[in-house]
Design an enzyme around this catalytic site. Structure first.
Site, PDB file in Angstrom:
ATOM      1  N   GLU A  49       0.821  -1.212   0.000  1.00 41.32           N
ATOM      2  CA  GLU A  49       0.000   0.000   0.000  1.00 41.32           C
ATOM      3  C   GLU A  49       0.860   1.269   0.000  1.00 41.32           C
ATOM      4  O   GLU A  49       1.792   1.399   0.802  1.00 41.32           O
ATOM      5  CB  GLU A  49      -0.914  -0.018   1.229  1.00 41.32           C
ATOM      6  CG  GLU A  49      -1.915   1.112   1.294  1.00 41.32           C
ATOM      7  CD  GLU A  49      -2.846   1.002   2.498  1.00 41.32           C
ATOM      8  OE1 GLU A  49      -3.832   1.753   2.530  1.00 41.32           O
ATOM      9  OE2 GLU A  49      -2.586   0.171   3.385  1.00 41.32           O
ATOM     10  N   LYS A 118      -8.915   3.069  -3.109  1.00 39.75           N
ATOM     11  CA  LYS A 118      -9.396   2.498  -1.849  1.00 39.75           C
ATOM     12  C   LYS A 118     -10.774   3.079  -1.523  1.00 39.75           C
ATOM     13  O   LYS A 118     -10.986   4.292  -1.602  1.00 39.75           O
ATOM     14  CB  LYS A 118      -8.389   2.827  -0.737  1.00 39.75           C
ATOM     15  CG  LYS A 118      -8.603   2.107   0.581  1.00 39.75           C
ATOM     16  CD  LYS A 118      -7.420   2.423   1.498  1.00 39.75           C
ATOM     17  CE  LYS A 118      -7.466   1.685   2.807  1.00 39.75           C
ATOM     18  NZ  LYS A 118      -6.266   1.986   3.632  1.00 39.75           N
ATOM     19  N   CYS A 155      -6.168  -2.960   1.327  1.00 38.48           N
ATOM     20  CA  CYS A 155      -6.069  -3.005   2.791  1.00 38.48           C
ATOM     21  C   CYS A 155      -7.434  -2.994   3.487  1.00 38.48           C
ATOM     22  O   CYS A 155      -8.098  -4.012   3.568  1.00 38.48           O
ATOM     23  CB  CYS A 155      -5.177  -1.879   3.305  1.00 38.48           C
ATOM     24  SG  CYS A 155      -4.516  -2.204   4.971  1.00 38.48           S
ATOM     25  N   SER A 182      -0.264  -2.832   7.061  1.00 35.32           N
ATOM     26  CA  SER A 182      -0.855  -3.256   8.332  1.00 35.32           C
ATOM     27  C   SER A 182       0.208  -3.260   9.419  1.00 35.32           C
ATOM     28  O   SER A 182       1.114  -4.094   9.404  1.00 35.32           O
ATOM     29  CB  SER A 182      -1.463  -4.662   8.185  1.00 35.32           C
ATOM     30  OG  SER A 182      -1.988  -5.117   9.418  1.00 35.32           O
ATOM     31  N   LYS A 188      -0.971 -10.005  15.829  1.00 31.57           N
ATOM     32  CA  LYS A 188      -1.718  -9.407  14.704  1.00 31.57           C
ATOM     33  C   LYS A 188      -1.835 -10.388  13.539  1.00 31.57           C
ATOM     34  O   LYS A 188      -2.819 -10.328  12.776  1.00 31.57           O
ATOM     35  CB  LYS A 188      -0.988  -8.134  14.257  1.00 31.57           C
ATOM     36  CG  LYS A 188      -1.658  -7.347  13.135  1.00 31.57           C
ATOM     37  CD  LYS A 188      -2.868  -6.575  13.632  1.00 31.57           C
ATOM     38  CE  LYS A 188      -3.401  -5.573  12.612  1.00 31.57           C
ATOM     39  NZ  LYS A 188      -2.536  -4.396  12.437  1.00 31.57           N
ATOM     40  N   GLY A 297      22.201   6.162  28.728  1.00 31.43           N
ATOM     41  CA  GLY A 297      22.680   6.033  30.095  1.00 31.43           C
ATOM     42  C   GLY A 297      22.490   4.612  30.578  1.00 31.43           C
ATOM     43  O   GLY A 297      21.365   4.114  30.625  1.00 31.43           O
ATOM     44  N   SER A 299      22.519   2.333  33.579  1.00 32.69           N
ATOM     45  CA  SER A 299      22.430   2.538  35.025  1.00 32.69           C
ATOM     46  C   SER A 299      22.718   1.299  35.845  1.00 32.69           C
ATOM     47  O   SER A 299      22.863   1.384  37.059  1.00 32.69           O
ATOM     48  CB  SER A 299      21.022   3.025  35.367  1.00 32.69           C
ATOM     49  OG  SER A 299      20.070   1.991  35.117  1.00 32.69           O
ATOM     50  N   GLY A 300      22.769   0.141  35.190  1.00 30.91           N
ATOM     51  CA  GLY A 300      22.825  -1.108  35.930  1.00 30.91           C
ATOM     52  C   GLY A 300      21.452  -1.705  36.166  1.00 30.91           C
ATOM     53  O   GLY A 300      21.313  -2.761  36.784  1.00 30.91           O
ATOM     54  N   ASP A 303      15.951  -1.827  32.429  1.00 28.95           N
ATOM     55  CA  ASP A 303      15.456  -1.096  31.266  1.00 28.95           C
ATOM     56  C   ASP A 303      16.599  -0.608  30.376  1.00 28.95           C
ATOM     57  O   ASP A 303      16.561  -0.772  29.149  1.00 28.95           O
ATOM     58  CB  ASP A 303      14.593   0.086  31.709  1.00 28.95           C
ATOM     59  CG  ASP A 303      13.344  -0.355  32.448  1.00 28.95           C
ATOM     60  OD1 ASP A 303      12.769  -1.385  32.055  1.00 28.95           O
ATOM     61  OD2 ASP A 303      12.949   0.329  33.408  1.00 28.95           O
ATOM     62  N   ASN A 380      15.127  14.692  41.546  1.00 20.99           N
ATOM     63  CA  ASN A 380      15.010  14.977  40.118  1.00 20.99           C
ATOM     64  C   ASN A 380      16.213  15.736  39.574  1.00 20.99           C
ATOM     65  O   ASN A 380      16.519  15.646  38.376  1.00 20.99           O
ATOM     66  CB  ASN A 380      13.726  15.760  39.838  1.00 20.99           C
ATOM     67  CG  ASN A 380      12.482  14.885  39.934  1.00 20.99           C
ATOM     68  OD1 ASN A 380      12.567  13.667  39.901  1.00 20.99           O
ATOM     69  ND2 ASN A 380      11.331  15.514  40.050  1.00 20.99           N
ATOM     70  N   LYS A 528       3.171  14.469  30.838  1.00 15.22           N
ATOM     71  CA  LYS A 528       4.526  13.970  30.613  1.00 15.22           C
ATOM     72  C   LYS A 528       4.597  13.155  29.320  1.00 15.22           C
ATOM     73  O   LYS A 528       5.531  13.292  28.530  1.00 15.22           O
ATOM     74  CB  LYS A 528       4.986  13.094  31.782  1.00 15.22           C
ATOM     75  CG  LYS A 528       5.268  13.830  33.064  1.00 15.22           C
ATOM     76  CD  LYS A 528       5.874  12.877  34.092  1.00 15.22           C
ATOM     77  CE  LYS A 528       6.224  13.587  35.376  1.00 15.22           C
ATOM     78  NZ  LYS A 528       6.864  12.681  36.356  1.00 15.22           N
TER      79      LYS A 528
END
Length: 559
Positions: A49, A118, A155, A182, A188, A297, A299-300, A303, A380, A528
């Site tokens: 598409e 379409k 589609c 898609s 999916k 970064g 960090s240990g 994530d 912070n 945020k």
């Protein structure tokens, strides 16, 4: 004399990775695929598409010069077919008297023999085509290609309630070829198979489903093109997350076309599919936007470790720089774990202590903060000092900052604006915390196809086993202020993915006060998320395109 209709048709499916806006590059890619298909003996090549534009082109289609560039590319490509090789079906936007349409052109013998528009424009989730395109003015019948009548729904034409496929069948179509864009979300492929099977049942015709591949901002197109035969069985299955030009052979048997030859690729299981989607998304975002390398970064923690593994797998160890930025609360374990992770991955590892900048900020604010107690504000400052250092490295060396917050944290605002949220792209933005753990364990036992990283344990076991902590104060753990992640993730999936009521979530066995608190945190963190970097879409409802809640919002579900 009427030419006899053929009994064999070789159809190539071009499952490729175009780039939005790169019309010349996409045309070159299409030409290369056609030459490949010709060498394999194809009669026809089916592209995906809006291939010449890249998908989704969004507001580029409102630009007349862009539409002209796409149409010129289509005409140039049609001219190529004068060589007697394969015909082509390729997607592009077309400006006509009836409006701007999401279209395909069908070319053969050196000219465009048909255009198709379409009809069913999706307007949900990540799609908003009704603001960009006009639906085709009417359903046009099948195209006669060398004696075979081919129907070309586009589609959403096979997903919605408009009876496009049935009408094509009634108009004499013998086989249905569907170009698709898609996007990926978990499982999916099963949904696509069921949609196509439903259409095959209703029409009695075989259907080829060609799907785009590649990352486009937060969307991932996973390929996995396939066909369902008139007997409702899987006729062929192409690979997922890999470019391919596969030729399939179809033979006429009585009044139907049957696939006698085509690929039958194995589709990855859940963890592998999610990991490869994140890897593909990061790779394409970095490469298509022209970044030479990335920095994050380290960090240990879990994530940043999995983001580092994804970056090495996607880009190679030489294109990742990791930076440990310790402060007084950084544990010896974290220092060791970060270094061990970088060593296991083979990437560059630097240490930049943040004591001086943090203490400098505190000193500058001493008079303003006099008489107040230390707390989250001072915590912070640590995160923002780290974010500033990463952005300085980015500015100095041209490295894109990879940001590393997971969906659980982004849901409840457990992230610092202009601190750990700094960055250009987040490969795990749509993974809940427990999914991060699952993918980390999977990666330690597997090397995904196409990965540039090493085999073996690339995320140290101690990172996976230890309690997660932001280490912004003494002996801090995430569970000091959040429910245990298995509990939090289940509540969030109920609220975000399923839009369940507080009452129904409590009925699952959750504490009411915990559920209402999580709901409140989810709502107040919207501001945020609006400022967060884009990231790979993995679930059916990611933050951004799929879930658009107001920032100013006083609603709370109290039954």
């Amino acid at each position: 004399m009427t030419k006899t209709a053929p009994d064999i048709l070789r159809i190539a499916v071009a499952q490729l990775n175009p780039t939005v806006g790169d019309v010349a590059g996409n045309l070159a890619k299409a030409r290369e695929a056609r030459a490949d298909a010709a060498r394999q003996g194809a009669d026809l090549v089916l592209y995906t598409e809006l291939f010449l534009a890249g998908y989704p082109p969004e507001d580029l289609v409102l630009k007349p010069s862009f539409l002209k560039a796409c149409e010129k590319a289509a005409q140039d490509f049609a001219n190529d077919t004068a060589d007697g090789g394969p015909g082509v079906i390729i997607g592009m936007p077309l400006k006509r008297r009836s409006g701007t349409h999401n279209s395909v052109v069908f070319a053969d013998g050196g000219k465009i023999i048909a255009e198709r528009y379409k009809l069913d424009l999706p307007n949900y989730g990540e799609f908003d085509e009704k603001r960009l395109f006009q639906a085709g003015p009417e359903l046009q019948g099948p195209v006669n290609f060398r004696g075979v009548r081919i129907g070309i729904p586009i589609c959403e034409d096979i997903w919605g309630d408009i009876a496009v496929c049935e009408t094509l069948a009634e108009s004499g179509a013998e086989i249905l070829l569907v170009p698709n864009g898609s996007p990926y979300y978990r499982a999916k492929i099963d949904v696509r198979h069921q949609i196509v099977i439903r259409q095959v049942i209703e029409t009695g015709l075989p259907m080829i489903y060609a799907n785009q591949l590649g990352g486009q901002d937060e969307l991932i197109f996973d390929g996995a093109s396939f066909a369902i035969g008139a007997d409702k069985t899987l006729a062929f299955q192409m690979s997922q997350f890999e470019e391919a030009v596969d030729v399939t052979t179809w033979k006429r048997k009585e009044d139907s076309w049957v696939c006698s030859e085509g690929p039958m690729s194995k589709i990855p299981e859940r963890e592998e599919a999610d990991y490869r989607a994140c890897m593909l998304g990061l790779r394409d975002y970095v490469n298509k936007n022209g970044f030479k390398n990335v920095v994050l970064g380290l960090s240990g923690g879990i994530d940043s470790a999995i983001c580092a593994a994804l970056a090495v797998d996607a880009l190679g160890e030489e294109r990742l720089r990791t930076v440990m930025m310790p402060y007084r609360y950084t544990s010896k374990d974290s220092l060791k774990d970060a270094e061990d992770c970088a060593r296991a991955l083979g990437c560059r590892y630097d240490i930049v202590p943040i004591s001086e900048p943090v203490e400098g900020f505190k000193h500058a604010l001493t008079q303003l903060f006099e008489g107040t107690q230390e707390g989250i504000t001072e915590e912070n400052l640590q995160s923002r000092a780290r974010g500033t250092i990463l952005m300085a490295i980015s500015n100095k060396f041209g490295s894109m900052v990879v940001t590393t917050g997971n969906k659980s944290e982004m849901s409840v605002g457990y992230a610092t604006l202009y601190g750990d949220m700094n960055g250009g792209f987040n490969p795990i933005k749509d993974l809940y915390k427990m999914q991060v753990y699952a993918l980390s364990r999977w990666r330690n036992s597997h090397v995904p196809p196409g990965a540039l990283g090493r085999s073996g344990e690339v995320i140290p076991k101690n990172i996976i086993d230890k309690a997660p902590s932001a280490e912004l104060r003494e002996n801090q753990t995430d569970q000091d202020s959040l429910p245990p992640y298995p509990v939090l993730d289940d509540i969030l999936e109920c609220l975000v993915e399923n839009e369940m009521s507080v009452e129904d979530i409590v009925a699952r066995g959750h504490d009411r006060a915990t559920v209402t608190r999580v709901e409140h945190l989810l709502y107040i963190a919207e501001y945020k998320r609006r400022q967060a970097a884009p990231g790979v879409k993995i679930t059916k409802k990611n933050f951004g395109r799929d879930r658009r809640y107001p920032i100013t919002n006083r609603f709370r579900d109290r039954g």
